[in-house]
Write an enzyme that holds these catalytic residues in place. Structure first.
Site, mmCIF file in Angstrom:
data_model
loop_
_atom_site.group_PDB
_atom_site.id
_atom_site.type_symbol
_atom_site.label_atom_id
_atom_site.label_comp_id
_atom_site.label_asym_id
_atom_site.label_seq_id
_atom_site.Cartn_x
_atom_site.Cartn_y
_atom_site.Cartn_z
ATOM 1 N N ASN A 1 -58.215 51.592 3.786
ATOM 2 C CA ASN A 1 -59.149 52.083 2.772
ATOM 3 C C ASN A 1 -59.586 53.520 3.086
ATOM 4 O O ASN A 1 -60.234 53.758 4.101
ATOM 5 C CB ASN A 1 -60.374 51.158 2.731
ATOM 6 C CG ASN A 1 -61.404 51.563 1.700
ATOM 7 O OD1 ASN A 1 -61.221 52.504 0.946
ATOM 8 N ND2 ASN A 1 -62.507 50.836 1.686
ATOM 9 N N CYS B 1 -65.203 47.764 1.848
ATOM 10 C CA CYS B 1 -64.355 46.849 2.616
ATOM 11 C C CYS B 1 -65.160 46.081 3.662
ATOM 12 O O CYS B 1 -64.722 45.028 4.134
ATOM 13 C CB CYS B 1 -63.174 47.590 3.244
ATOM 14 S SG CYS B 1 -63.626 49.039 4.200
ATOM 15 N N HIS B 2 -66.357 46.550 3.998
ATOM 16 C CA HIS B 2 -67.219 45.812 4.931
ATOM 17 C C HIS B 2 -67.695 44.493 4.329
ATOM 18 O O HIS B 2 -68.126 43.610 5.058
ATOM 19 C CB HIS B 2 -68.421 46.669 5.362
ATOM 20 C CG HIS B 2 -69.305 47.080 4.237
ATOM 21 N ND1 HIS B 2 -69.009 48.167 3.427
ATOM 22 C CD2 HIS B 2 -70.477 46.565 3.775
ATOM 23 C CE1 HIS B 2 -69.978 48.288 2.520
ATOM 24 N NE2 HIS B 2 -70.866 47.331 2.708
ATOM 25 N N TYR C 1 -60.905 37.381 2.131
ATOM 26 C CA TYR C 1 -59.595 38.020 1.977
ATOM 27 C C TYR C 1 -58.738 37.240 0.982
ATOM 28 O O TYR C 1 -58.104 37.819 0.100
ATOM 29 C CB TYR C 1 -58.870 38.094 3.328
ATOM 30 C CG TYR C 1 -59.516 39.012 4.335
ATOM 31 C CD1 TYR C 1 -59.257 40.384 4.327
ATOM 32 C CD2 TYR C 1 -60.367 38.514 5.325
ATOM 33 C CE1 TYR C 1 -59.841 41.231 5.256
ATOM 34 C CE2 TYR C 1 -60.952 39.355 6.257
ATOM 35 C CZ TYR C 1 -60.679 40.708 6.218
ATOM 36 O OH TYR C 1 -61.264 41.549 7.138
ATOM 37 N N GLU D 1 -77.517 45.455 3.785
ATOM 38 C CA GLU D 1 -77.423 44.852 2.449
ATOM 39 C C GLU D 1 -78.034 43.460 2.395
ATOM 40 O O GLU D 1 -78.022 42.825 1.342
ATOM 41 C CB GLU D 1 -75.957 44.798 2.009
ATOM 42 C CG GLU D 1 -75.358 46.173 1.797
ATOM 43 C CD GLU D 1 -73.950 46.148 1.238
ATOM 44 O OE1 GLU D 1 -73.543 45.118 0.651
ATOM 45 O OE2 GLU D 1 -73.244 47.162 1.381
#
Length: 194
Positions: free
Chosen positions: A151, A159-160, A128, A186
Site C-alpha cells: 500500500n 490497511c491498519h 483479509y 480509532e
C-alpha cells in the site's frame, strides 16, 4: 556556424511531485502529492528513509519530487492531506477526502486498496478473507495481505484496519506497534496501559 534552434520544453505533461515530512504520534510521516492527488505516505520518515522513498518516487513517476517548502505552489492535495492527517491524529473521526493519485499501484492491488478505502470506515475493521470476497476473489486472502504490504498510501488507505480472520492483529508494514497505535486511536483496541 549556425545556431540550432532550441525546442521549448513541454511542461504541460510533466508530473509535478512535492513532499513534506510531518511529525505524528506514530513518528514522522513523509507525504508526497502530485497534481492528481496524494501519491505516497511513508512511515518512519527519517533522513535515510526519506532519501530512499524519494528515489523510488522519482523512478516511478519520472520526475524528481521537490520539497513543498521549495515549491512555489505545492499540489493542493499535499495541503489537504497534511490538514486531514492532523485532524485524524487529534482523534477527530471521519473519512479522508483528499484526492488520491493511484499511479503507484495497479491491478489486483489497486482493486483491493480502492475497496478498502471506500468501504472500511474509521473505527471498523475487516478480515483479509472478507476483503478478498469483496473484490470477487474469495481464495485470495494471502494476496490481499501482499496488497496491504504494498500500500503506497497507508493511514489514508487504512490497511491498519485489516485483521486476521481469528481477530489477531496480523502484520503491518509500519510495524505492529504503529498498527496498535492507529487502532487504539480509532477505538478498535484499548489504549495501552503504559
Amino acid at each position: 556556424m549556425t545556431d540550432t534552434p532550441v525546442e521549448p520544453v513541454d511542461t504541460a505533461h510533466e508530473t509535478v511531485c512535492a513532499w513534506t515530512v510531518r511529525d505524528t504520534p506514530v513518528g514522522p510521516l513523509l507525504l508526497a502529492a502530485t497534481g492528481e492527488g496524494l501519491v505516497n505516505v511513508v512511515f518512519h520518515a527519517r533522513e535515510d528513509t526519506v532519501d530512499r522513498a524519494l528515489a523510488r518516487l522519482a523512478g516511478r513517476l519520472g520526475t524528481d519530487p521537490r520539497p513543498a517548502a521549495g515549491t512555489p505552489e505545492p499540489p493542493a492535495a499535499l495541503t489537504a492531506a497534511t490538514e486531514e492527517l492532523a485532524r485524524y491524529f487529534d482523534g477527530v473521526p471521519g473519512p479522508f477526502t483528499v484526492p488520491l493519485d493511484w499511479s503507484l499501484t495497479g491491478g489486483f492491488h489497486a482493486r483491493v486498496l480502492r475497496e478498502l478505502a471506500s468501504s472500511v470506515p474509521y473505527g471498523t475493521t475487516v478480515g483479509y478473507q472478507d476483503l478478498a470476497r469483496r473484490v470477487g476473489e474469495p481464495g485470495a486472502a494471502r494476496a490481499v495481505g501482499v496488497a496491504m504490504g504494498a500500500n503506497p498510501l497507508p493511514v489514508v488507505v487504512p490497511c491498519h484496519r485489516v485483521l486476521e480472520s481469528s481477530g489477531a492483529i496480523g502484520g503491518f508494514g509500519g510495524g505492529l506497534e504503529t498498527k496498535r497505535t492507529l487502532l487504539s486511536l480509532e477505538g478498535v483496541l484499548p489504549e495501552p496501559l503504559f
